[in-house]
Motif scaffolding. Structure first.
Motif, PDB file in Angstrom:
ATOM      1  N   ILE A   9       0.942  -1.096  -0.104  1.00 21.21           N
ATOM      2  CA  ILE A   9       0.250  -0.003  -0.010  1.00 21.21           C
ATOM      3  C   ILE A   9       1.126   1.300  -0.008  1.00 21.21           C
ATOM      4  N   GLY A  10       1.817   1.305   0.756  1.00 26.06           N
ATOM      5  CA  GLY A  10       2.833   2.329   0.983  1.00 26.06           C
ATOM      6  C   GLY A  10       3.442   2.565  -0.610  1.00 26.06           C
ATOM      7  N   MET A  11       3.467   1.499  -1.088  1.00 24.17           N
ATOM      8  CA  MET A  11       4.380   1.608  -2.768  1.00 24.17           C
ATOM      9  C   MET A  11       3.472   2.530  -3.638  1.00 24.17           C
ATOM     10  N   LEU A  12       2.229   2.517  -3.416  1.00 23.27           N
ATOM     11  CA  LEU A  12       1.205   3.362  -4.129  1.00 23.27           C
ATOM     12  C   LEU A  12       1.167   4.784  -3.823  1.00 23.27           C
ATOM     13  N   ILE A  13       1.794   4.987  -2.606  1.00 24.98           N
ATOM     14  CA  ILE A  13       1.629   6.405  -2.093  1.00 24.98           C
ATOM     15  C   ILE A  13       2.589   7.314  -2.705  1.00 24.98           C
ATOM     16  N   ASP A  14       2.145   8.482  -3.413  1.00 27.20           N
ATOM     17  CA  ASP A  14       3.205   9.309  -4.203  1.00 27.20           C
ATOM     18  C   ASP A  14       3.206  10.458  -3.202  1.00 27.20           C
ATOM     19  N   PRO A  15       4.414  10.642  -2.788  1.00 28.24           N
ATOM     20  CA  PRO A  15       4.493  11.905  -1.653  1.00 28.24           C
ATOM     21  C   PRO A  15       4.376  13.156  -2.442  1.00 28.24           C
ATOM     22  N   GLY A  16       4.428  13.287  -3.769  1.00 29.78           N
ATOM     23  CA  GLY A  16       4.239  14.712  -4.473  1.00 29.78           C
ATOM     24  C   GLY A  16       3.001  14.867  -4.181  1.00 29.78           C
ATOM     25  N   VAL A  17       2.081  14.042  -4.380  1.00 33.86           N
ATOM     26  CA  VAL A  17       0.469  14.299  -4.431  1.00 33.86           C
ATOM     27  C   VAL A  17       0.159  14.596  -2.978  1.00 33.86           C
ATOM     28  N   GLU A  35      -7.432   7.571  -8.519  1.00 30.36           N
ATOM     29  CA  GLU A  35      -6.162   7.254  -8.040  1.00 30.36           C
ATOM     30  C   GLU A  35      -5.755   8.341  -7.492  1.00 30.36           C
ATOM     31  N   ARG A  36      -6.215   9.745  -7.683  1.00 25.74           N
ATOM     32  CA  ARG A  36      -5.976  10.671  -6.808  1.00 25.74           C
ATOM     33  C   ARG A  36      -6.658  10.834  -5.390  1.00 25.74           C
ATOM     34  N   ASN A  37      -8.119  10.385  -5.424  1.00 21.66           N
ATOM     35  CA  ASN A  37      -8.791  10.328  -4.251  1.00 21.66           C
ATOM     36  C   ASN A  37      -8.271   9.093  -3.419  1.00 21.66           C
ATOM     37  N   TYR A  38      -7.806   8.241  -4.020  1.00 16.43           N
ATOM     38  CA  TYR A  38      -7.274   7.050  -3.429  1.00 16.43           C
ATOM     39  C   TYR A  38      -6.187   7.457  -2.740  1.00 16.43           C
ATOM     40  N   LEU A  39      -5.128   8.026  -3.234  1.00 15.77           N
ATOM     41  CA  LEU A  39      -3.933   8.507  -2.459  1.00 15.77           C
ATOM     42  C   LEU A  39      -4.342   9.557  -1.412  1.00 15.77           C
TER      43      LEU A  39
END
Length: 573
Positions: free
Chosen positions: A282-290, A356-360
Motif C-alpha cells: 500500500i505504501g508503494m502506491l503512495i505518491d509523496p508529491g500528491v 487514483e488521486r482520491n485513493y492517494l
C-alpha cells in the motif's frame, strides 16, 4: 534464474525495510502498520526505487489480506458479540448506515464523487474503524474489559463482519445501470456460498482437521490449514465474490472446531509476515508529491472524518442507554479509518470506483487518523469529565448520567458496596453473602445486571465513579467499599469521590499496575490488593509448605510481604 534472484532480493528488501520501519514506529509509540506504510513508500517506485518487480510483490501481498481475514474469522466469537448484542448489531448498523449516507451526500455535493455509486463506496470505506489499533491501545491501557472497551469491541466485530458483505457486493456497485439486479445476484451468490460453507464446515472440515491433527505432524497441519484458507478464497473469487470474503469464511469454519486455537497459532506468523507485505505494498502506491501538494486538504479531511464519525457515534451510544462518559470515550476511540479500509479501497480502485488521486488522498488521511487514535483514547476520559462538569451541559447531560436501572431497598444501612461484578467482584460478593453480609453492587454491564437480578442481589446500573450513582448507594451508612473495577482511572476517581462523601469509610481496592499500589494507598485506600502478587504468594506458601517450612514461619513471611505492600517482591524495587 535472474528473475528468481530479483524476487528474493525484492522480498528481502521489503521485509527488512518493514521490520526497521515497524521497530521505529513502535519505539515512537505509533502503530507498526504506519511503519510498514512508510517503509513501502521509501523502497517503492515513488521513493528510492529499490524494487525491480513491484507488481509481483503486490500479488504476494494479496496473500497477506487472505491470512488477515482468515485469522479474523478464527478469532471471531459470537459469545463476545452477545455480551453487548444490541449495540453490536443495531448500533453498528446505524453507525455504518448513517456514515455511508452522510459521506455519500457530502462527497456528491462537493463534487468528490461522480454519482451515487462512488459516494456509497466512499461512505462504506470511511464507516470502518481500526480493530488492530484500537484493541492494541485498549490492551496496553488495561481497558479491554471496561464497559467502553466492550462497546468498542462489539462495534468493531460487527464492522469486520460487515466487511465481508461489502466485499461481496462491491462488484455490483460497478454496474449502475442494473444495480438492483447486480446486488440481487451478488446476495444470491453470497447466500449459496454461505449455505455450502456451513455444510462444509459442519460435516467435512472438523473430520479433516481432526484426522490431520491425529498424524501429529506439524507440517501436515500447517499445509492443510493454509490450503483450506487459500482454497476457499479461490472458490469465492471464481464465483465473482472476493478472496477476502472466502478467507474470512474459511476462518469461521475453523473457529468452530477443537483445533481452532492451534490452527490460529500456526497461521499467525504467516499472517503477520504477509500482512506486513500488504501494508508495505500500500505504501508503494503512495505518491509523496500528491500528498505534499494536498497536505492542507488531507489535514482538513482528517478533522472532518474524525469529528464527523465521533458526532455520528456519540448519539448512537447514548440512545442505547450508556452514560455520556462511555459514549464520549467510545466515539473518540473508533472515529478513525480502519486498516481493512485499505482492502476495500484497493478493491474499489481496481473496479474504478475511486480515482487514483482520491485513493492517494484516502491513504494519507487514513494513516494520520491511525496515528491520532491512541492520543484520542488517552484524552477522552478527561474530556468526558470536563464536559460533565460544565454548567451549560449539566442539565442536558443529567438524563444520560442518571442511573436508569436500580434495585436498592428503601432503607439500607450496614451494607458492603462492591464496585464491579466481573470475575473478582462475583467471588467477593459470594464470600460476603456466605458470611451473612448485605451486599450492594455497582455495575455498568447489561449482562452482569441480568445475573444480579436473577440472584436477587441489590444493584445499581451505572458508572461507579459517577457522582449521581454514588449519591444513591448510601455510602454514609455503609460498612465498607470494595473496588473491583477493570478500569484503573475509574478506580482512582471512585476512591476519591467515595472518601469525599464518607471520609471514614473502609475502602479495599484492586490494583492493576504495580505503580498504583502506593498511589491508591496514599489516596486513602485501607488495603490495596494486586491479583498477580496474591496468586504468587499463594503459590509460594504452598511451595514452602511442601519443602517442609513451619506453618507459622510461612504465615509470617506472607504477612510481612502484604504489610509492606509487596515492596520486597516488586520487580521495579
Amino acid at each position: 534464474m535472474a528473475a528468481e534472484h530479483n524476487l528474493i532480493l525484492d522480498l528481502t528488501t521489503v521485509l527488512g525495510a518493514s521490520a526497521l520501519g515497524g521497530y521505529l514506529a513502535n519505539r515512537l509509540r505509533q502503530p507498526v502498520l504506519l511503519g510498514y506504510l512508510i517503509s513501502g513508500l521509501i523502497v517503492g517506485p515513488f521513493g528510492f526505487k529499490l524494487l525491480s518487480d513491484v507488481p509481483r510483490i503486490q500479488s504476494l501481498a494479496s496473500i497477506g489480506v487472505a491470512f488477515l481475514l482468515f485469522a479474523l474469522g478464527v478469532e471471531f466469537s459470537l459469545a463476545e458479540l452477545k455480551r453487548v448484542k444490541n449495540i453490536a448489531i443495531q448500533g453498528s448498523l446505524l453507525q455504518i448506515g448513517l456514515t455511508t449516507t452522510f459521506v455519500a451526500l457530502l462527497t456528491i455535493l462537493l463534487g468528490w464523487a461522480e454519482g451515487i455509486t462512488q459516494g456509497i463506496f466512499l461512505g462504506a470505506v470511511l464507516s470502518l474503524s481500526s480493530t488492530a489499533v484500537v484493541l492494541k491501545t485498549l490492551a496496553e491501557r488495561g481497558e479491554t474489559n471496561t464497559l467502553h472497551g466492550q462497546v468498542m469491541l462489539a462495534i468493531l466485530i460487527a464492522q469486520d463482519l460487515a466487511l465481508g458483505l461489502m466485499l461481496a457486493i462491491l462488484p455490483a456497485l460497478n454496474q449502475p445501470e442494473s444495480i438492483g439486479l447486480a446486488l440481487g445476484s451478488a446476495l444470491l451468490k453470497v447466500l449459496v456460498f454461505l449455505a455450502a460453507a456451513i455444510a462444509f464446515g459442519k460435516w467435512i472440515v472438523p473430520s479433516l482437521i481432526s484426522n490431520v491433527a491425529a498424524t501429529e505432524s506439524t507440517e501436515l497441519f500447517i499445509l492443510t490449514v493454509i490450503a483450506l484458507c487459500l482454497g476457499v478464497a479461490i472458490v469465492t473469487a471464481k464465483l465473482g465474490l472476493s478472496i477476502e470474503m472466502g478467507a474470512f469464511v474459511a476462518g469461521l469454519m475453523v473457529s468452530e472446531i477443537d483445533y481452532a486455537d492451534h490452527a490460529l497459532a500456526k497461521v499467525l506468523p504467516l499472517r503477520d509476515t504477509f500482512a506486513c507485505l500488504f501494508f508495505a505494498s500500500i505504501g508503494m502506491l503512495i505518491d509523496p508529491g500528491v500528498l505534499i501538494q494536498n497536505l492542507g486538504l488531507i489535514l482538513a479531511l482528517v478533522i472532518l472524518v474524525m469529528l464527523g464519525k465521533a458526532m455520528i457515534i456519540l448519539p448512537i451510544i447514548l440512545k442505547f442507554g450508556y452514560s455520556l462518559k462511555t459514549a464520549i470515550i467510545t466515539s473518540l476511540g473508533i472515529n478513525q479509518i480502519g486498516e481493512f479500509s485499505f482492502v476495500l479501497a484497493l478493491a474499489g480502485l481496481e473496479l474504478k470506483l475511486i480515482s487514483e488521486r482520491n485513493y492517494l488522498l484516502l491513504l494519507g488521511t487514513t494513516a494520520i487518523t491511525l496515528v491520532l487514535t491512541p492520543m484520542w483514547l488517552n484524552i477522552s476520559p478527561h474530556l468526558a469529565s470536563r464536559l460533565i462538569q460544565m454548567p451549560f451541559f449539566t442539565q442536558y447531560l443529567q438524563q444520560f448520567a442518571e442511573p436508569k436501572i436500580l434495585s436498592i431497598p428503601e432503607s439500607i444501612s450496614g451494607h458492603v458496596v462492591v464496585a464491579g461484578y466481573g470475575r473478582v467482584g462475583q467471588v467477593l460478593v459470594k464470600i460476603l453473602q456466605n458470611q451473612g453480609y448485605l451486599v450492594l453492587v455497582i455495575e455498568n454491564s447489561e449482562a452482569a445486571i441480568q445475573r444480579l437480578r436473577m440472584q436477587q442481589i441489590p444493584y445499581i446500573f451505572g458508572d461507579a465513579d459517577s457522582e449521581l450513582v454514588l449519591e444513591k448507594i448510601h455510602l454514609e451508612t455503609a460498612k465498607a467499599l470494595a473496588i473491583a473495577l477493570p478500569d484503573p482511572a475509574s478506580s482512582r476517581l471512585l476512591l476519591q469521590r467515595a472518601l469525599a462523601i464518607a471520609p471514614e469509610l473502609d475502602i479495599i481496592a484492586r490494583s492493576h499496575h504495580n505503580s498504583e499500589i502506593d498511589l491508591l494507598t496514599q489516596m486513602g485506600a485501607k488495603e490495596v490488593v494486586q491479583p498477580e502478587f496474591e496468586a504468587a504468594l499463594e503459590l509460594g506458601a504452598h511451595l514452602l509448605a511442601t519443602l517442609g517450612e513451619p506453618v507459622n514461619q510461612i504465615r509470617t513471611v506472607i504477612s510481612n510481604i502484604r504489610t509492606d505492600r509487596y515492596r520486597s517482591i516488586r520487580p521495579e524495587q
